[in-house]
Design an enzyme around this catalytic site. Structure first.
Site, PDB file in Angstrom:
ATOM      1  N   ARG C 594      -4.870  -1.510  -5.943  1.00  0.00           N
ATOM      2  CA  ARG C 594      -3.599  -1.647  -6.637  1.00  0.00           C
ATOM      3  C   ARG C 594      -2.461  -1.691  -5.623  1.00  0.00           C
ATOM      4  O   ARG C 594      -2.407  -0.880  -4.694  1.00  0.00           O
ATOM      5  CB  ARG C 594      -3.420  -0.438  -7.554  1.00  0.00           C
ATOM      6  CG  ARG C 594      -2.415  -0.640  -8.638  1.00  0.00           C
ATOM      7  CD  ARG C 594      -2.695   0.389  -9.725  1.00  0.00           C
ATOM      8  NE  ARG C 594      -1.669   0.359 -10.745  1.00  0.00           N
ATOM      9  CZ  ARG C 594      -1.286   1.432 -11.412  1.00  0.00           C
ATOM     10  NH1 ARG C 594      -1.837   2.614 -11.165  1.00  0.00           N
ATOM     11  NH2 ARG C 594      -0.360   1.332 -12.343  1.00  0.00           N
ATOM     12  N   ILE C 595      -1.563  -2.625  -5.808  1.00  0.00           N
ATOM     13  CA  ILE C 595      -0.398  -2.761  -4.927  1.00  0.00           C
ATOM     14  C   ILE C 595       0.778  -2.035  -5.583  1.00  0.00           C
ATOM     15  O   ILE C 595       1.214  -2.388  -6.675  1.00  0.00           O
ATOM     16  CB  ILE C 595      -0.067  -4.248  -4.697  1.00  0.00           C
ATOM     17  CG1 ILE C 595      -1.259  -4.957  -4.022  1.00  0.00           C
ATOM     18  CG2 ILE C 595       1.201  -4.381  -3.860  1.00  0.00           C
ATOM     19  CD1 ILE C 595      -1.686  -4.400  -2.677  1.00  0.00           C
ATOM     20  N   THR C 600       7.500  -4.570  -0.659  1.00  0.00           N
ATOM     21  CA  THR C 600       7.245  -3.988   0.665  1.00  0.00           C
ATOM     22  C   THR C 600       5.804  -4.223   1.117  1.00  0.00           C
ATOM     23  O   THR C 600       5.536  -4.341   2.311  1.00  0.00           O
ATOM     24  CB  THR C 600       7.544  -2.478   0.654  1.00  0.00           C
ATOM     25  OG1 THR C 600       6.807  -1.859  -0.414  1.00  0.00           O
ATOM     26  CG2 THR C 600       9.026  -2.228   0.430  1.00  0.00           C
ATOM     27  N   GLN C 604       4.454  -5.803   4.632  1.00  0.00           N
ATOM     28  CA  GLN C 604       3.512  -5.136   5.536  1.00  0.00           C
ATOM     29  C   GLN C 604       2.318  -6.032   5.850  1.00  0.00           C
ATOM     30  O   GLN C 604       1.876  -6.109   6.997  1.00  0.00           O
ATOM     31  CB  GLN C 604       3.046  -3.829   4.900  1.00  0.00           C
ATOM     32  CG  GLN C 604       2.559  -2.819   5.920  1.00  0.00           C
ATOM     33  CD  GLN C 604       2.157  -1.497   5.297  1.00  0.00           C
ATOM     34  OE1 GLN C 604       2.307  -1.294   4.086  1.00  0.00           O
ATOM     35  NE2 GLN C 604       1.645  -0.597   6.103  1.00  0.00           N
ATOM     36  N   LYS C 666      -6.039   1.136  -2.133  1.00  0.00           N
ATOM     37  CA  LYS C 666      -6.982   1.103  -1.007  1.00  0.00           C
ATOM     38  C   LYS C 666      -6.302   1.217   0.359  1.00  0.00           C
ATOM     39  O   LYS C 666      -6.923   1.666   1.310  1.00  0.00           O
ATOM     40  CB  LYS C 666      -7.787  -0.198  -1.039  1.00  0.00           C
ATOM     41  CG  LYS C 666      -8.961  -0.166  -2.003  1.00  0.00           C
ATOM     42  CD  LYS C 666      -9.841  -1.379  -1.790  1.00  0.00           C
ATOM     43  CE  LYS C 666     -11.096  -1.300  -2.635  1.00  0.00           C
ATOM     44  NZ  LYS C 666     -11.917  -2.519  -2.459  1.00  0.00           N
ATOM     45  N   GLY C 667      -5.088   0.767   0.482  1.00  0.00           N
ATOM     46  CA  GLY C 667      -4.433   0.831   1.796  1.00  0.00           C
ATOM     47  C   GLY C 667      -4.292  -0.552   2.406  1.00  0.00           C
ATOM     48  O   GLY C 667      -5.212  -1.367   2.339  1.00  0.00           O
ATOM     49  N   GLU C 670      -3.478  -1.961   7.893  1.00  0.00           N
ATOM     50  CA  GLU C 670      -4.174  -2.601   8.998  1.00  0.00           C
ATOM     51  C   GLU C 670      -4.714  -3.989   8.661  1.00  0.00           C
ATOM     52  O   GLU C 670      -4.823  -4.842   9.532  1.00  0.00           O
ATOM     53  CB  GLU C 670      -5.358  -1.740   9.477  1.00  0.00           C
ATOM     54  CG  GLU C 670      -5.266  -0.299   9.140  1.00  0.00           C
ATOM     55  CD  GLU C 670      -4.815   0.590  10.288  1.00  0.00           C
ATOM     56  OE1 GLU C 670      -4.414   1.721  10.025  1.00  0.00           O
ATOM     57  OE2 GLU C 670      -4.851   0.162  11.450  1.00  0.00           O
TER      58      GLU C 670
END
Lengths: 333, 194, 731
Positions: C594-595, C600, C604, C666-667, C670
């Site tokens: 999920r965003i 932003t 990223q 989830k992140g 990177e």
């Protein structure tokens, strides 16, 4: 950075008098190179004579159709000047290819000519460098030198001159004017930068204490058909790894006049006179352009990691002269 | 210029800095850069120190209306000049169109290069309006007037590095702001003519 | 305690594009970073670094320097406060933090002294004037794959050093198609725009540090341990951080020396690293050399997979750039081997840098996959589809979900991949050869225990207290959205307090785990808070506060393969006569759960892709063998992408909320960089017919490699590649 005195000069004579013969004094223009070198400890002046506000900020067309440019004209103003853009477009392009908008607003014409090399060994006072400390050795020859000189270097120094502007000026036979306590003088750009030899720390023919007051570009109709191309390791805000200024007059497929200068290949902007001689009066073809570049680059003595500059300059020569041929022949039709 | 307490032999001087329309008289060590004078002496910390070597653009301010790097500008040599920093670009509570566009379009991430980007963009838009060419301009002859397209913006803003990689939104923000500034200028010109 | 079913849809605050809460402060210059908070009686420090690569400090002549104007102290190994010997930090033993404790010089650019003065100008001049004498020893900074000191470490924070399944030699021998190539990536530096800075002072018996830190709790604990203080007596604050990328997580020279100096002189002391100092004091990404061996059936199905990587570390401590972790869960093969090795050298200690391991690893492996696709005559996306694992190839564990191929399909559709002519070196526009390339991205989706406190205030607002860090990620804003969503209130009614070690333990901003770990803790607190509020309790003046700790919940997770995924696409233009490479467009399609904030998040992800572009074409720190120093350790020499290098870069996402996370996160920190460099390198091959296996793809390397096999005369049509970016004619 050591403590230093500061004086703002009111006029040229005053500036020259203030600096005098003090080897520890420096003129301060835009400061974009000098202040950086003071921070890294490469330069440790005891006195700065600020010449930024001297009335040397004019650009004017000379009676014979050349251009006179004051020493404190900023790079931005030089590049934006309508007469420069019209008469010497490669000069505008060269200046705009350098640094950034902010730096060009600060940097002056005089200071640009006197920029020091960006060799990483020169700018790190902990390393040996014959240019910074005569006799200490050259770390670049056997070290990192992929962007160092292939022409006119010596065992003592393989650094390049970083200016883009000076490459265009070299192509257009600029004459540098200066002032000393003994009066004014001038030097053609061709003689302005000294051969490297065993004295890489001696960089220009300026007499001690001399202040650059400006430069003159002789009239050169060929310069109206000129271009500058710069190759670097990112698309902007980086020094050249190879650059070229070229002006060309072609009629009916024959080269009537050509000017060619290379950047980032030597301790000075490199006027490619051998190439010019080979081209003049000959055919304006890619084969001839390549042969001319080869004639110039025959003198190249690449190090282990900068040999790519030979084909780079050769290819740039062919590409830019071909573009100019197309543009001028196209315009003539 | 404030009367110098200094000269060739002393190493500090009294100077007056005109910052955002306010005069500040202060003694400075000649070694002090304009950047450090703003940040450490005048507590104007909006101007950032990214490299202190003229290699990143974070310290961009306007000096006499032109974008400049305050890290390579000695404070003593800025005596008497008009300086505008990020703290001085808004019109009271109304953000400058460039500031508003950076905010709305997320033209940043960490924000550290942002004041320099904004000051740079404000001056850059004026440079373009004045007809200055750039390295992205194919035809630099004075008759040619390049539009401020994305390639022109990218080249003209390349003196401001952004490590977060916010360039895509920076270009969008500058383009939007340039349109607004142009519209404002046109409106002002019409008003003046009426 | 909340569970995976705790997701609420609330006000829809999660998933809405919101400008940053600190945005106004950042565009007006009001946001103060760590070196910008004023203090009365502030003194300034300047670090003196070793100028030799190995040896001992024989003598430091501080007498003349102490007499210089404004100088307050000169610290060195002979007089500096003693630190905990054998210090173990938040991430294990960390001798890099043991500064000014001994005369040993482990590398060039090691702190050997520290000068404190009234002004920074005085401190700098005194530091430059300080004479340090060394007994030098021969040094070795020459990194190469078969260095005799090379060894295989036991493990790294990124996992085991070696994994092995199946018989590699047998499967290689049985393979119809083989790829066996070596790839390398250079030393790369974070170069956050804000240089590391710290102010330290003693205030009523407490040590206060204003630091540029990705995780103030870890920094505070580490400083307490180093100086042998009660952890409760150390407070670290970090309101705004100008980028970190992995370099701002630890006790390092700036904060350690600021604490030492304030302890010695009894005044607040600020230390700001110079850009040049950052190149030796705060870590970097190790160079890598990697060998990839792939053996496949003629249809592309992998029989043999071998990824072997070597990185360097310092003589002080071991850091492993685990480049071969990347493929461990991405592709299956009958024999599947990976190994990481390290070579200790007389160099500064490398550290975590954005997508540690995955960034260089994905360059090598995703380039090799492209080579295999070429050899099999297979579309690169189809090759990946044929090797999609059903369970973890190394672990045998089930996947939480796996959207890799879905990312490729969506990306291919939007990029115009279907129209691609697979032949290399056949598209020309003027002086430019044009090509397109693609590559896979993946990164582990993890979460780490954190604590949070949420207060229902008497004025109907809510305050979230969690020791998160906003390094430019938008964490502050995202957490407000998560809280508002869970509380079912408008985001405006939520205040978020972050960046202060007094707020308690929380995971730092790193490993793509920040927002997920913090959100989990916030959700946990809010779930309980809502239960209490539902009982209809009156809110007292001090509010009702609920605290959470996710240690137990995170520990109770089932073992699964949890990853985010992505597909990277790039179009490049190459002038083989000058060696210039320009990226004309990039598209990244990601599946990362999920965003929280599309505005932003897109920034990223795009930023990560631009890191990949920069890695592909620009970034390279060059170490001088003779001195051991960098030959290009500043921003004029170490190039990262400028605005003009960056074309239309687009990031978007697909997929569902992560099933195993309370918010579905989830992140994304990177994954944007992962695979991006490979996509560009593959596009350069497609443009020119030449493989570039060594980054960055610099003009001299392109020029040296030339064009690939010369296409037949007339075979290079003047046309635009399929699906070229609209209106983007920058190349």
């Amino acid at each position: 950075m050591r403590e230093f005195g500061y004086q703002r000069a009111e006029d040229v004579a005053g500036a020259v008098a203030l600096l005098g013969a003090d080897p520890e004094a420096r003129y301060l223009g835009g400061g974009t190179n000098l202040v950086d070198l003071m921070k890294t400890g490469v330069e440790r002046p005891a006195l700065l004579v600020d010449v930024r506000e001297l009335p040397l900020d004019g650009i004017e067309v000379t009676a014979d159709g050349g251009l006179r440019v004051g020493a404190t004209v900023t790079n931005s103003d030089l590049a934006a000047h309508p007469e420069v853009r019209r008469r010497y477009p490669a000069l505008t392009q060269a200046v705009l290819a350098a640094a950034s908008g902010q730096l060009r607003n600060m940097a002056t014409v005089g200071g640009n000519l006197l920029q020091r090399t960006r060799c990483g060994y020169f700018t790190d006072p902990a390393r040996p460098c014959n240019k910074r400390v005569p006799g200490s050795g050259c770390a670049a020859r056997d070290g990192e030198h992929h962007n160092h000189a292939i022409l006119g270097a010596s065992d003592h120094c393989v650094a390049t001159h970083p200016s883009d502007m000076a490459v265009a000026l070299a192509a257009f036979d600029a004459v540098i004017a200066y002032e000393t306590v003994d009066g004014p003088g001038e030097t053609p750009l061709a003689d302005f930068y000294l051969p490297v030899g065993d004295t890489p720390h001696r960089e220009t023919a300026l007499p001690p204490g001399a202040l650059i007051t400006g430069l003159t570009l002789p009239p050169a109709p060929v310069a109206a058909h000129s271009r500058y191309r710069k190759v670097r390791e990112r698309a902007s805000y980086a020094f050249a790894i190879g650059s070229i200024a070229a002006a060309l007059d072609v009629r009916d497929g024959v080269v009537r006049e050509v000017r060619l200068a290379y950047g980032a290949v030597a301790s000075r902007p490199w006027r490619a006179r051998a190439a010019e001689r080979a081209l003049t009066g000959g055919p304006a073809t890619a084969t001839a352009f390549a042969a001319a570049a080869d004639a110039e680059l025959a003198a190249a003595e690449p190090l282990s990691d900068n040999g790519y500059k030979v084909p780079l300059l050769r290819n740039l020569t062919v590409a830019l002269l071909s573009e100019l041929t197309e543009a001028t022949e196209g315009a003539a039709r | 210029m404030a009367p110098p307490t200094s000269g060739a032999t002393t190493t500090s001087s009294g100077i007056t800095l005109n910052v955002n329309g306010e005069k500040h008289t202060l003694p400075v060590d000649h070694r002090t850069t304009l950047l450090d004078a703003l940040r450490e002496r005048l507590d104007l910390t909006g101007t950032k120190k990214g490299c202190d070597q003229g290699q990143c653009g974070a310290c961009t301010v306007l000096v006499d209306g032109r974008r400049s790097l305050s890290c390579l500008q000695l404070a003593v040599a800025a005596d008497g000049r008009e300086i505008t920093t990020i703290e001085g670009v808004a019109d009271g509570d109304r953000l400058h169109p460039v500031q508003q566009a950076f905010l709305d379009l997320d033209g940043y991430q960490c924000g550290y290069c942002t004041p320099g980007q904004i000051c740079s963009a404000i001056a850059m838009i004026e440079e373009h309006a004045a007809g200055w060419p750039s390295a992205a301009t194919a035809d630099v002859r004075p008759e040619a007037t390049p539009p401020l397209d994305p390639d022109e913006i990218r080249e003209r803003m390349s003196g401001n590095l952004c490590r977060c990689g916010a360039y895509v939104n920076i270009v969008r923000a500058v383009a939007r702001a340039a349109d607004e500034v142009r519209a404002d200028d046109t409106a002002a010109a019409k008003e003046a003519a009426a | 305690m909340t569970t995976a079913t705790g997701t609420t849809r609330g006000t829809g605050a999660v998933g809405a594009a919101r400008t940053r809460l600190e945005g106004l402060a950042k565009v007006t210059g009001e946001a103060r970073y760590s070196g910008e908070v004023p203090y009365a009686e502030l003194a300034h420090g300047w670090i003196v670094l070793s100028t030799v690569a190995r040896g001992r400090v024989r003598a430091i002549d501080d007498g003349p320097v102490l007499k210089m104007p404004g100088v307050l102290a000169v610290l060195h190994h002979g007089n500096a406060p003693r630190l905990k010997e054998g210090f173990v930090g938040s991430f294990g033993p960390d001798p890099v933090a043991e500064i000014l404790q001994r005369d040993r010089v482990p590398h060039i650019g090691w702190p050997v002294a520290f000068v404190v003065a009234e002004t920074s100008e005085q401190a700098r001049e005194a530091a430059e004037a300080l004479v340090v004498e060394y007994d030098t020893e021969p040094h070795d900074v020459d990194f190469h794959a078969d260095h005799p000191a090379r060894y295989t470490p036991e493990a790294s924070p990124m996992g085991p050093a070696v994994t092995a399944k199946g018989d590699l030699d047998t499967e290689l021998a049985a393979s119809a198609v083989l790829v066996d190539e070596r790839y390398s990536t250079p030393e790369q530096h974070h170069n956050a725009m804000e240089p590391h800075a710290a102010m330290a002072r003693w205030d009523n018996g407490r040590l206060e540090i204003v630091d540029s830190s990705q995780g103030t709790f870890a920094t505070a604990n580490d400083i307490a341990a180093l100086f042998q203080l009660d952890p409760a007596s150390v407070r670290v604050r970090s309101e705004h951080i100008g980028g970190g990328f992995g370099s701002k997580a630890l006790a390092r020279a700036h904060n350690v020396l600021a604490v030492m100096a304030t302890t010695v002189i009894g005044r607040p002391v600020r230390v700001v690293l110079t850009r040049r100092q950052m190149f030796s004091l705060i870590g970097y990404r190790s160079p890598t050399t990697q060998r990839v061996r792939l053996g496949a059936e003629a249809d592309g199905r992998l029989r043999a997979f071998d990824h072997d990587g070597v990185s360097l570390t310092s003589t002080l401590t071991e850091f492993v750039e685990a480049s071969t972790g990347f493929g461990r869960a991405l592709y299956d093969a009958d024999a599947h081997h990976t190994a990481n090795h390290v070579v200790p050298l007389d160099v500064p200690t490398p550290t975590f840098m954005r997508a540690p391991g995955e960034a260089p690893g994905s360059f090598a492996l995703e380039s090799a996959l492209d080579e295999l696709a070429e050899k099999c005559g297979l579309d690169p996306i189809e090759l990946r589809a044929r090797n999609e694992p059903t369970v973890g190839p190394v672990t045998g564990l089930p996947f939480e979900d796996n959207d890799l191929i879905a990312c490729f399909r969506e990306g291919a559709r939007r990029f115009g991949w279907a129209d691609r002519d697979a032949r290399p070196g056949v598209r020309r526009e003027g002086r430019w050869l044009i090509g397109t390339g693609t590559a896979a991205a993946t990164f582990p989706a993890g979460a780490a225990p954190s604590t949070a406190a949420v207060t229902a205030e008497a004025d109907d607002t809510f305050t979230v207290r969690i020791n998160a860090a906003d390094v430019g990620t938008g964490a502050r804003t995202a957490l407000a959205q998560v809280a508002a969503d869970a509380l079912d209130v408008p985001t405006e009614r939520v205040r978020v307090r972050i960046g202060d070690s007094d707020l308690g333990q929380a995971w730092l901003s790193g490993g793509s785990m920040g927002t997920r770990s913090w959100s989990w803790a916030v959700m946990a607190a809010i779930t309980e808070l809502r239960e209490r509020l539902a009982l209809g309790a009156d809110i007292p003046p001090e509010g009702i506060t609920v605290r959470s700790d996710t240690t137990e919940a995170i520990g109770a997770q089932s073992e699964r393969e949890r990853h985010s995924y992505g597909a990277q696409f790039a179009e490049v233009a190459v002038d083989v006569s000058t060696g210039e490479v320009r990226v004309r467009r990039m598209l990244g399609i990601f599946a990362a759960g999920r965003i929280v904030n599309p505005l932003t998040a897109r920034s990223q992800l795009t930023g990560g892709m631009i890191w990949g572009l920069s890695m592909a074409l620009h970034e390279e720190a060059i170490r001088d063998r003779a001195s051991g120093a960098l030959a290009n350790g500043d921003l004029a020499g170490y190039h990262f992408a400028a605005n003009a290098d960056v074309p239309a870069v687009e990031a978007d996402w697909i997929g569902e909320p992560a099933p195993d996370d309370p918010v579905g996160i989830k992140g994304i920190g990177e994954i944007g960089i992962v695979g991006a460099a490979a996509a560009i390198a593959n596009a350069v091959w497609h443009a020119t017919g030449v493989r570039h296996r060594h980054l960055p793809i610099r003009p001299d390397r392109v020029l040296g490699a030339g064009a690939g096999p010369e296409p037949a005369a007339g075979a290079v049509p003047e046309l635009r590649a399929g699906g070229a970016a609209e209106g983007d004619t920058r190349a």
